[in-house]
Scaffold this motif. Structure first.
Motif: not given
Length: 372
Positions: A317-331
């Motif tokens: 894993p290099v980066v986390h992309l976080i959706d501030p509304i749903s709190s979903a995190t894409q690795v």
């Protein structure tokens, strides 16, 4: 040292810009080296590095130790330097045309190769002069139609007869790294060692039409074209050096980089004195088409898990992309192992935005690829 001024084509009445060059030594000595900074005008570490190098060269000149010719262009892009939007520098693209300032340099091989076939000889040194004369003549015959074209012409006329050309850039957030052409690696490696390049990315022509390619690529392309017919020297070696991140405009770093460039100039024999021993190369050179670009698979808040210069393992894993509304995190993971030599300054990304680059050791299928 003498200062020369090179007027650019005026874009509008009552305005005129010029390119300014600083000249040390004399032509015809122990070779010529050309160094320019901030072709992307918002990339300023190189400008400060040449400020420190100039002080070293002033002292060397006073001692009579400059044996060749050294040309410095501290502001390689006076057009872009003036471009600001709400106080933010915007020096990568020309506001008038939208062109990247480091693209669309003329292909000198295409301009001169056919005529060279009639005048080249069996003498390699004579061919060096024939080719350089042809390059200068081709450039002088150009009629720039815009200010940016006249800038490209002025830069190349200063650099095209140099034995070594250095174009000093930086990235958004990065460790020191460089780009060069594979045929010239033996001559570029001492530079990589002295400056401590954490990544050295090599290509047989990227096709970008960049300044360094316009200067250096012609020679090895002519070698290929006239192989077995005429001896062609490696008349100009060119490299782009990325001096870390755009915010790292610091005296300590610039002074260290200037000292490294000075040592390299001594190694080249352009300045008198014994060059310091070359340090170990921090990391081996890798192919440019082995560089993996990681892009955002979706929009989100960008959280990097590693600093520039970190070694990244395949599937790590290099980066986390976080959706501030749903709190979903894409690795976002890397598909190669290598050093992460640069990353973006963006901290909220739209889908598809470039996040960082990892220098893999092997060419990737399809060249420089996208991964998420």
């Amino acid at each position: 040292m003498r200062i020369e001024h090179h007027p650019l084509l005026s874009r509008t009445p009552c305005t005129r810009r010029e390119l300014t060059s600083l000249h040390y030594g004399e032509p015809g000595g122990a070779g010529k080296v050309y160094l320019q900074a901030s072709l992307h005008a918002d990339e300023l570490p190189g400008m400060l590095t040449l400020h420190h190098l100039r002080q070293l060269l002033d002292r060397a000149e006073a001692r009579g130790e400059i044996l060749g010719e050294i040309v410095l262009v501290p502001i390689a892009n006076p057009i872009g330097l003036e471009q600001t939007l709400m106080h933010d520098a915007m020096g990568r693209f020309d506001f008038n045309s939208g062109e990247n300032f480091n693209r669309r340099y003329p292909d000198l091989t295409a301009l001169i190769a056919d005529n060279l076939a009639r005048v080249l000889t069996d003498d390699i040194e004579q061919n060096r002069q024939i080719i350089r004369h042809a390059m200068v003549e081709a450039l002088q015959q150009m009629q720039p139609a815009s200010e940016i074209d006249s800038l490209r012409q002025a830069q190349l006329l200063l650099a095209i007869d140099a034995d070594f050309v250095l174009d000093l850039h930086c990235d958004a957030q990065a460790v020191l790294h460089l780009y060069g052409e594979t045929p010239y690696w033996p001559q570029i490696e001492p530079l990589a060692r002295y400056i401590g390049a954490e990544a050295s990315l090599l290509a047989d022509g990227s096709g970008a039409g960049s300044f360094d390619e316009a200067c250096g690529q012609t020679w090895w392309r002519l070698q290929e074209r006239f192989a077995g017919r005429f001896p062609i020297p490696s008349g100009c070696v060119a490299a782009t050096v990325e001096l870390r991140g755009e915010a790292q405009v610091e005296h300590a770093l610039a002074s260290r980089d200037a000292a490294a460039l000075y040592a390299f100039l001594q190694h080249r024999g352009v300045i008198a004195g014994t060059a310091p021993d070359m340090p170990e190369l921090p990391r081996p050179a890798t192919p440019f088409n082995g560089s993996l670009t990681l892009r955002a698979p979706c929009a989100g808040l960008v959280v990097f898990l590693h600093q520039p210069g970190a070694w990244i393992e395949e599937k790590q894993p290099v980066v986390h992309l976080i959706d501030p509304i749903s709190s979903a995190t894409q690795v976002v993971c890397s598909s190669v192992s290598g050093v992460m030599y640069m990353r973006s300054a963006i901290r909220f990304a739209a889908a598809g935005v470039e996040l960082c680059k990892v220098a893999g050791a092997n060419a990737l299928e399809g060249g420089v690829t996208v991964s998420a």
